[in-house]
Write a protein that holds these residues in place. Structure first.
Motif, PDB file in Angstrom:
ATOM      1  N   VAL A   1       0.867  -1.178   0.000  1.00 47.59           N
ATOM      2  CA  VAL A   1       0.000   0.000   0.000  1.00 47.59           C
ATOM      3  C   VAL A   1       0.903   1.226   0.000  1.00 47.59           C
ATOM      4  CG1 VAL A   1      -1.852   1.250   1.188  1.00 47.59           C
ATOM      5  CG2 VAL A   1      -1.724  -1.238   1.393  1.00 47.59           C
ATOM      6  N   ARG A   2       0.580   2.182  -0.894  1.00 44.24           N
ATOM      7  CA  ARG A   2       1.417   3.383  -1.023  1.00 44.24           C
ATOM      8  C   ARG A   2       0.580   4.640  -0.834  1.00 44.24           C
ATOM      9  NH1 ARG A   2       6.054   1.935  -3.936  1.00 44.24           N
ATOM     10  NH2 ARG A   2       5.920  -0.098  -4.925  1.00 44.24           N
ATOM     11  N   ASN A   3       1.121   5.559  -0.018  1.00 43.77           N
ATOM     12  CA  ASN A   3       0.480   6.865   0.169  1.00 43.77           C
ATOM     13  C   ASN A   3       1.227   7.969  -0.569  1.00 43.77           C
ATOM     14  OD1 ASN A   3      -1.563   5.945   2.093  1.00 43.77           O
ATOM     15  ND2 ASN A   3       0.200   5.544   3.433  1.00 43.77           N
TER      16      ASN A   3
ATOM     17  N   ILE B   1       4.976   6.289   4.216  1.00 47.47           N
ATOM     18  CA  ILE B   1       5.037   6.479   2.756  1.00 47.47           C
ATOM     19  C   ILE B   1       4.416   5.278   2.047  1.00 47.47           C
ATOM     20  CG2 ILE B   1       6.643   6.819   0.801  1.00 47.47           C
ATOM     21  CD1 ILE B   1       6.449   9.145   2.964  1.00 47.47           C
ATOM     22  N   ASP B   2       4.882   4.083   2.437  1.00 47.61           N
ATOM     23  CA  ASP B   2       4.307   2.841   1.884  1.00 47.61           C
ATOM     24  C   ASP B   2       4.674   1.695   2.808  1.00 47.61           C
ATOM     25  OD1 ASP B   2       6.972   2.077   1.233  1.00 47.61           O
ATOM     26  OD2 ASP B   2       6.810   3.016  -0.736  1.00 47.61           O
ATOM     27  N   PHE B   3       4.074   0.553   2.607  1.00 44.22           N
ATOM     28  CA  PHE B   3       4.414  -0.620   3.421  1.00 44.22           C
ATOM     29  C   PHE B   3       3.946  -1.883   2.717  1.00 44.22           C
ATOM     30  CE2 PHE B   3       0.207  -1.764   5.153  1.00 44.22           C
ATOM     31  CZ  PHE B   3      -0.508  -0.601   4.890  1.00 44.22           C
TER      32      PHE B   3
ATOM     33  N   PHE C   1      -0.129  -6.027  -5.733  1.00 42.32           N
ATOM     34  CA  PHE C   1       0.176  -7.389  -5.293  1.00 42.32           C
ATOM     35  C   PHE C   1       1.453  -7.838  -5.986  1.00 42.32           C
ATOM     36  CE2 PHE C   1      -4.376  -7.184  -4.572  1.00 42.32           C
ATOM     37  CZ  PHE C   1      -4.512  -7.836  -3.353  1.00 42.32           C
ATOM     38  N   ARG C   2       2.305  -8.523  -5.239  1.00 42.71           N
ATOM     39  CA  ARG C   2       3.497  -9.132  -5.829  1.00 42.71           C
ATOM     40  C   ARG C   2       3.490 -10.611  -5.484  1.00 42.71           C
ATOM     41  NH1 ARG C   2       7.821  -5.381  -4.601  1.00 42.71           N
ATOM     42  NH2 ARG C   2       7.083  -3.377  -5.327  1.00 42.71           N
ATOM     43  N   TYR C   3       3.970 -11.409  -6.429  1.00 42.81           N
ATOM     44  CA  TYR C   3       4.090 -12.846  -6.219  1.00 42.81           C
ATOM     45  C   TYR C   3       5.436 -13.091  -5.554  1.00 42.81           C
ATOM     46  CZ  TYR C   3       4.465 -17.814  -7.493  1.00 42.81           C
ATOM     47  OH  TYR C   3       4.608 -19.177  -7.469  1.00 42.81           O
TER      48      TYR C   3
ATOM     49  N   GLY D   1      10.454   4.587  -4.322  1.00 42.67           N
ATOM     50  CA  GLY D   1      10.892   3.242  -4.680  1.00 42.67           C
ATOM     51  C   GLY D   1      10.471   2.829  -6.076  1.00 42.67           C
ATOM     52  N   SER D   2       9.952   1.592  -6.172  1.00 49.45           N
ATOM     53  CA  SER D   2       9.678   1.028  -7.496  1.00 49.45           C
ATOM     54  C   SER D   2       8.523   1.741  -8.202  1.00 49.45           C
ATOM     55  CB  SER D   2       9.423  -0.479  -7.399  1.00 49.45           C
ATOM     56  OG  SER D   2       8.218  -0.736  -6.742  1.00 49.45           O
ATOM     57  N   LEU D   3       7.632   2.385  -7.453  1.00 47.30           N
ATOM     58  CA  LEU D   3       6.533   3.100  -8.122  1.00 47.30           C
ATOM     59  C   LEU D   3       7.098   4.291  -8.906  1.00 47.30           C
ATOM     60  CD1 LEU D   3       3.340   3.228  -8.355  1.00 47.30           C
ATOM     61  CD2 LEU D   3       3.529   5.137  -6.770  1.00 47.30           C
TER      62      LEU D   3
ATOM     63  N   CYS E   1       8.310  -1.087   5.956  1.00 48.48           N
ATOM     64  CA  CYS E   1       7.600   0.195   5.786  1.00 48.48           C
ATOM     65  C   CYS E   1       8.605   1.253   5.350  1.00 48.48           C
ATOM     66  CB  CYS E   1       7.050   0.706   7.117  1.00 48.48           C
ATOM     67  SG  CYS E   1       5.870  -0.347   7.947  1.00 48.48           S
ATOM     68  N   ARG E   2       8.175   2.203   4.499  1.00 46.90           N
ATOM     69  CA  ARG E   2       8.984   3.415   4.280  1.00 46.90           C
ATOM     70  C   ARG E   2       8.432   4.477   5.216  1.00 46.90           C
ATOM     71  NH1 ARG E   2       9.282   2.244  -1.350  1.00 46.90           N
ATOM     72  NH2 ARG E   2      11.463   1.748  -1.743  1.00 46.90           N
ATOM     73  N   LEU E   3       9.334   5.056   6.002  1.00 44.65           N
ATOM     74  CA  LEU E   3       8.932   6.026   7.018  1.00 44.65           C
ATOM     75  C   LEU E   3       9.811   7.255   6.900  1.00 44.65           C
ATOM     76  CD1 LEU E   3       8.747   3.375   9.882  1.00 44.65           C
ATOM     77  CD2 LEU E   3       6.778   4.532   8.852  1.00 44.65           C
TER      78      LEU E   3
HETATM   79  P1  5GP Z   1       9.089  -0.874  -3.493  1.00 42.05           P
HETATM   80  O1  5GP Z   1       8.216  -1.654  -4.423  1.00 42.05           O
HETATM   81  O2  5GP Z   1       8.941   0.593  -3.700  1.00 42.05           O
HETATM   82  O3  5GP Z   1      10.527  -1.338  -3.520  1.00 42.05           O
HETATM   83  O4  5GP Z   1       8.591  -1.227  -2.003  1.00 42.05           O
HETATM   84  C1  5GP Z   1       7.343  -0.795  -1.517  1.00 42.05           C
HETATM   85  C2  5GP Z   1       7.239  -1.087  -0.015  1.00 42.05           C
HETATM   86  O5  5GP Z   1       7.127  -2.485   0.220  1.00 42.05           O
HETATM   87  C3  5GP Z   1       8.451  -0.633   0.806  1.00 42.05           C
HETATM   88  O6  5GP Z   1       7.991  -0.139   2.055  1.00 42.05           O
HETATM   89  C4  5GP Z   1       9.271  -1.890   1.012  1.00 42.05           C
HETATM   90  O7  5GP Z   1       9.963  -1.851   2.244  1.00 42.05           O
HETATM   91  C5  5GP Z   1       8.205  -2.979   1.015  1.00 42.05           C
HETATM   92  N1  5GP Z   1       8.687  -4.187   0.358  1.00 42.05           N
HETATM   93  C6  5GP Z   1       8.540  -4.520  -0.944  1.00 42.05           C
HETATM   94  N2  5GP Z   1       9.109  -5.712  -1.222  1.00 42.05           N
HETATM   95  C7  5GP Z   1       9.642  -6.141  -0.063  1.00 42.05           C
HETATM   96  C8  5GP Z   1      10.379  -7.334   0.307  1.00 42.05           C
HETATM   97  O8  5GP Z   1      10.657  -8.246  -0.493  1.00 42.05           O
HETATM   98  N3  5GP Z   1      10.767  -7.404   1.612  1.00 42.05           N
HETATM   99  C9  5GP Z   1      10.482  -6.443   2.507  1.00 42.05           C
HETATM  100  N4  5GP Z   1      10.914  -6.600   3.779  1.00 42.05           N
HETATM  101  N5  5GP Z   1       9.782  -5.328   2.197  1.00 42.05           N
HETATM  102  C10 5GP Z   1       9.369  -5.175   0.935  1.00 42.05           C
END
Ligand code: 5GP
Length: 237
Positions: free
Chosen positions: A93-95, A174-176, A120-122, A99-101, A199-201
């Motif tokens: 969930v992102r506010n 920020i997101d989690f 959702f991620r697999y 990161g990847s977004l 979480c991103r804080l």
């Molecule tokens: P992003 O997709 O921007 O890299 O991550 C989005 C959010 O999900 C971030 O808060 C990140 O910490 C969390 N997150 C995404 N994938 C993982 C993972 O494989 N392990 C952990 N611990 N956190 C993840």
């Protein structure tokens, strides 16, 4: 109840069987890994912080009607949790864009999103945890459509609760990421952990990063950032 043999060791946690067949004990490590384990570090005291923070947040969610795997804190880095069948999905969930977004869709980091964004991620290290939609999830047989909708609802509710909690210590969520498990009766509950690793804080005023990104982005100061969060939360140093 007694702790028995080690069942599984992951990047940040160990899971032990116990004399009670319905529960496990998780033990949080001080290791921090990023980019699927390619980047590693140790933050002294991270395990105890993750344990305390996850447990505080699980109890907060439970109090507001969101079921979790939390049973009881066992020691400063160990917790008794319900044994569940883990669903191999990450719900993000992102506010605020980061990161990847930001990388994928070009939102400048820090852009406030009009509504929370759900992904959702697999969970699959070999594939690099690819993003999946409802149709992929159905094809993979990892969750039923109703379960998917339920996870989405619970995650958005959790977002409200967690945002308020972190705002009370002048931190923006920020997101989690959440992970869910299925009980033997087939109901869903929030499992895994909710910590500075998931979480991103950012500081609400200065936008200083207070989470695992200090390590991921080679910003330095991970130890200090974790100490900063520990102080804000009133946890022992
Ligand atoms: P992003 O997709 O921007 O890299 O991550 C989005 C959010 O999900 C971030 O808060 C990140 O910490 C969390 N997150 C995404 N994938 C993982 C993972 O494989 N392990 C952990 N611990 N956190 C993840």
């Amino acid at each position: 109840m007694q702790k028995k043999e080690l069942l599984y060791e992951g990047k940040a946690k160990k899971v032990y069987r116990t004399t009670d067949p319905q529960v496990y004990i998780v033990s949080y490590k001080d290791d921090v890994t990023a980019r699927n384990g390619l980047q590693r570090g140790i933050v002294v005291g991270k395990g105890t912080l993750s344990n305390r923070l996850s447990n505080r947040l699980f109890q907060l969610l439970e109090a507001q009607g969101i079921p979790t795997h939390f049973v009881q804190e066992w020691s400063d880095r160990e917790t008794v949790v319900k044994k569940v069948e883990m669903i191999p999905l990450e719900v993000i969930v992102r506010n605020v864009a980061a990161g990847s977004l930001s990388k994928r869709l070009g939102f400048p980091e820090g852009t406030v999103l009009e509504q929370p964004v759900l992904e959702f991620r697999y969970k699959n290290d070999q594939l690099g945890d690819p993003m999946v939609n409802a149709s992929h999830i159905s094809a993979l047989h990892v969750a039923a459509q109703e379960e998917l909708e339920h996870m989405a609802r619970l995650s958005l509710q959790a977002n409200q609760i967690l945002r308020e909690f972190f705002a009370s210590v002048q931190v923006d969520l920020i997101d989690f990421k959440l992970e869910f498990g299925r009980t033997p009766e087939g109901s869903l509950l929030v499992a895994d952990e909710i910590s500075l690793d998931t979480c991103r804080l950012w500081d609400s005023e200065t936008h200083e990063k207070l989470d695992k990104d200090r390590l991921v982005q080679d910003l330095g100061g991970a130890q200090e950032a974790y100490g900063n969060m520990r102080r804000r939360l009133g946890f022992p140093q």
